[in-house]
Design a protein around this motif. Structure first.
Motif, short mmCIF file in Angstrom:
data_model
loop_
_atom_site.label_atom_id
_atom_site.label_comp_id
_atom_site.label_asym_id
_atom_site.label_seq_id
_atom_site.Cartn_x
_atom_site.Cartn_y
_atom_site.Cartn_z
N ALA A 131 0.83 -1.21 0.00
CA ALA A 131 0.00 0.00 0.00
C ALA A 131 0.86 1.26 0.00
N TRP A 132 1.92 1.27 0.83
CA TRP A 132 2.78 2.45 0.90
C TRP A 132 3.67 2.57 -0.34
N ALA A 133 4.02 1.43 -0.95
CA ALA A 133 4.82 1.46 -2.17
C ALA A 133 4.09 2.17 -3.29
N SER A 134 2.78 2.00 -3.34
CA SER A 134 1.97 2.66 -4.36
C SER A 134 1.72 4.12 -4.04
N THR A 135 1.85 4.49 -2.76
CA THR A 135 1.48 5.84 -2.31
C THR A 135 2.65 6.81 -2.30
N TYR A 136 3.83 6.35 -1.88
CA TYR A 136 4.92 7.28 -1.62
C TYR A 136 5.44 7.99 -2.87
N GLY A 137 5.39 7.33 -4.02
CA GLY A 137 5.81 8.00 -5.25
C GLY A 137 4.90 9.16 -5.60
N ILE A 138 3.59 8.97 -5.39
CA ILE A 138 2.62 10.04 -5.64
C ILE A 138 2.88 11.21 -4.70
N PHE A 139 3.25 10.90 -3.45
CA PHE A 139 3.56 11.95 -2.48
C PHE A 139 4.80 12.74 -2.88
N HIS A 140 5.88 12.02 -3.24
CA HIS A 140 7.14 12.69 -3.58
C HIS A 140 7.03 13.53 -4.85
N TRP A 141 6.12 13.19 -5.74
CA TRP A 141 5.95 13.93 -6.99
C TRP A 141 4.64 14.72 -6.99
N GLY A 142 4.13 15.00 -5.78
CA GLY A 142 2.81 15.61 -5.65
C GLY A 142 2.81 17.09 -5.34
N PRO A 143 1.85 17.55 -4.53
CA PRO A 143 1.62 18.98 -4.30
C PRO A 143 2.83 19.74 -3.77
N ILE A 144 3.60 19.17 -2.84
CA ILE A 144 4.74 19.91 -2.29
C ILE A 144 5.81 20.10 -3.36
N ALA A 145 6.05 19.06 -4.15
CA ALA A 145 7.04 19.18 -5.23
C ALA A 145 6.67 20.31 -6.18
N TRP A 146 5.40 20.37 -6.57
CA TRP A 146 4.97 21.40 -7.52
C TRP A 146 4.83 22.77 -6.88
N ALA A 147 4.62 22.79 -5.56
CA ALA A 147 4.64 24.08 -4.84
C ALA A 147 6.05 24.65 -4.85
N ILE A 148 7.05 23.79 -4.61
CA ILE A 148 8.46 24.23 -4.65
C ILE A 148 8.79 24.77 -6.04
#
Length: 551
Positions: A131-148
């Motif tokens: 479950a976390w393997a499918s989730t963490y990539g979305i997190f690392h390439w998600g809203p915070i990345a694009w906010a930066i």
């Protein structure tokens, strides 16, 4: 202005000299150089990891605030002016510039690393790890990345389109804070550090993309993926992005980005429809829920207790989250400059929300569809992705995943072409921005010879390092060198708020839904207000005397 005088030579030469100063020792002393750079990277990510996490989360909330404040209603351009590019082309350009071929690489294979080394002390290979393997990539390439990515676009776009400063420089965007120092050595250092980080970042994108493309060519033709093939691929990519950079923003980069976006849509739709549709849908939906439920935990997790007692520290936050935040920071001024350049006619709010939404949504689709398709192959035993990854490397594992699709050879061909275009769009955007930074003014587009110089400079150094196997070291060096960007990003946000707030308060355009600022009228109004205040302080007789004296 004379073409030679148009170039900001201190910045131009400073970037070249710094790049040579780092890469030449790596060529001459590769092993010792790698040790020093790796040690510096461990020092930065370990001791300042918390700072990276806090800055990332702070930038996200800051942009949400700006988007819905009066500052977010400011129009980038003239009153009534329509956006320069439609939403499709705009989204395609910012996505291709910000992500490049790395999304094909990590979107397909990143889950496998988390599957084997999950966060939070979870046992590898368990249901929780999946479950976390499918989730963490979305997190690392998600809203915070694009906010930066988005933050530097605010002051740069504001000064370029509202205050009419024909300069695309990071140093120019910090002028409200550092004043005339932006024209001196400090401003040059800020711009040179940005350029160094970008060149190193682009080199890493090349390091990931070229072997993957070579493996695709090998699968289709049987040609061994050796240095000769990689050099030929690099030459082809260079030719494509050099032609695109030479053609300019509207004819070259826009066209490539549009083609890229359509090919991406086709690939994702093909995998989603002909692949395990139900598994992809359910797993992606579950990942979104898990991310929303644990967003703050993931954003601030530092693994503190594992450093004490019997618990073993895994280094997951430093190896992944902190590293990614540092990586986005290195790329951020470049992507911000590019977003600013293509956002004429939009409001600050539209630019913020559009970039964060389109960027996050695009990455979500790649990780949700490509990543979960690869995971499905692993869990059902159709293809042992992890074994191939650990024995022969990620490029072969990625192409192996694509080969399992219906019409495998055709899909490998499309995937390979897409990777080439993704790589080209990233590099032509990079060369365009590097050329803009080393010019004193950019009224329309940077000079063609300048764009071509940086197009070839971007590939020359990575090619040399690829031959000696030191490309990863350049990547790490750029992250270490990009550490000051943590503080420059804070300066950029502060600079934007200071400039835009003062202009809004001095403007008569404060109440409308969209705020159209005329900076010349604002300056005239401020000067008139100062004269009136001075007259009021002097009194009527003194004011009359002062007026005659000025005459």
């Amino acid at each position: 202005m004379d073409k030679q005088r148009l170039i900001d030579w201190p910045t131009f030469l400073g970037a070249v000299i710094l790049l040579l100063a780092v890469t030449v020792p790596l060529v001459v002393f590769p092993e010792r150089g790698k040790e020093v750079v790796d040690a510096a990277n461990v020092f930065v990510t370990t001791n300042f990891g918390v700072l990276y996490l806090l800055v990332g989360l702070g930038i996200f909330f800051f942009l949400v605030y700006v988007a819905f404040s009066d500052n977010g209603r400011v129009k980038l351009g003239e009153k009534g002016e329509r956006p320069q590019f439609n939403n499709f082309s705009w989204a395609g350009m910012l996505f291709c510039a910000g992500i490049g071929s790395s999304i094909l690489y990590w979107g397909t294979i990143e889950w496998a690393y988390y599957f084997q080394g999950p966060p939070f002390g979870i046992q590898p290979g368990t249901r929780e790890a999946i479950a976390w393997a499918s989730t963490y990539g979305i997190f690392h390439w998600g809203p915070i990345a694009w906010a930066i990515y988005t933050l530097p676009a605010l002051p740069i776009a504001y000064f370029y389109y509202v205050r009419k400063k024909p300069v695309l420089k990071v140093s120019e965007a910090t002028r409200p804070l550092i004043g005339r120092l932006a024209d001196g050595p400090l401003g040059t250092i800020i711009d040179v550090l940005f350029m160094f980080g970008l060149i190193g970042g682009a080199g890493t994108t090349l390091a990931l993309g070229t072997p993957m493309i070579a493996e695709g060519v090998h699968s289709l033709t049987g040609i061994e993926p050796n240095m000769v093939l990689k050099t030929v691929i690099l030459a082809i990519v260079t030719a494509v992005f050099a032609i695109s950079a030479y053609s300019g923003l509207k004819k070259g980069i826009k066209v490539l980005s549009d083609v890229n976006l359509w090919l991406s849509i086709f690939l994702l739709a093909f995998v989603f429809i002909l692949g395990p549709t139900r598994f992809i849908t359910e797993t992606t939906t579950n990942s979104i829920g898990l991310l929303l439920d644990n967003f703050f935990h993931m954003s601030t997790w530092t693994e503190p207790f594992n450093a004490l007692g019997p618990y073993e520290r895994t280094g997951f936050p430093e190896s992944w989250t902190v590293f990614y935040w540092a990586w986005w920071l290195v790329y951020a001024p470049f992507v911000g400059l590019f977003i600013a350049k293509i956002s004429r006619g939009r409001t600050i709010r539209q630019m913020i929300i559009g970039t964060m939404f389109y960027g996050t949504f695009g990455c979500l689709l790649f990780f949700g569809i490509m990543g979960n398709y690869g995971m499905h192959l692993q869990l059902t035993g159709q293809y042992d992705v992890i074994n191939v990854l650990n024995t022969t490397g990620a490029p072969q594992a990625i192409i192996g995943i694509i080969s399992q699709l219906p019409l495998g050879a055709l899909m490998i061909f499309i995937f390979t072409i897409l990777a080439i275009i993704f790589l080209a769009t990233t590099f032509d955007s990079s060369s365009y921005i590097l050329a803009s930074v080393v010019q004193k003014t950019v009224e329309d587009e940077p000079q063609r010879w300048n764009r071509l110089f940086w197009a070839f400079a971007l590939c020359l150094m990575p090619l040399v390092l690829m031959f000696i196997g030191g490309l990863g070291t350049l990547q790490t060096a750029s992250i270490v060198g990009g550490f000051p960007l943590l503080f420059i990003m804070i300066m950029l946000g502060w600079s934007f708020m200071k400039a835009s707030t003062s202009d809004i308060q001095a403007s008569e355009q404060y109440k409308p839904k969209t705020i159209n600022l005329n900076y010349k009228k604002i300056l005239e109004r401020l000067k008139r207000r100062k004269r009136e205040e001075k007259d009021h302080q002097l009194g009527p007789v003194d004011a009359h005397f002062e007026g005659n004296k000025n005459k």
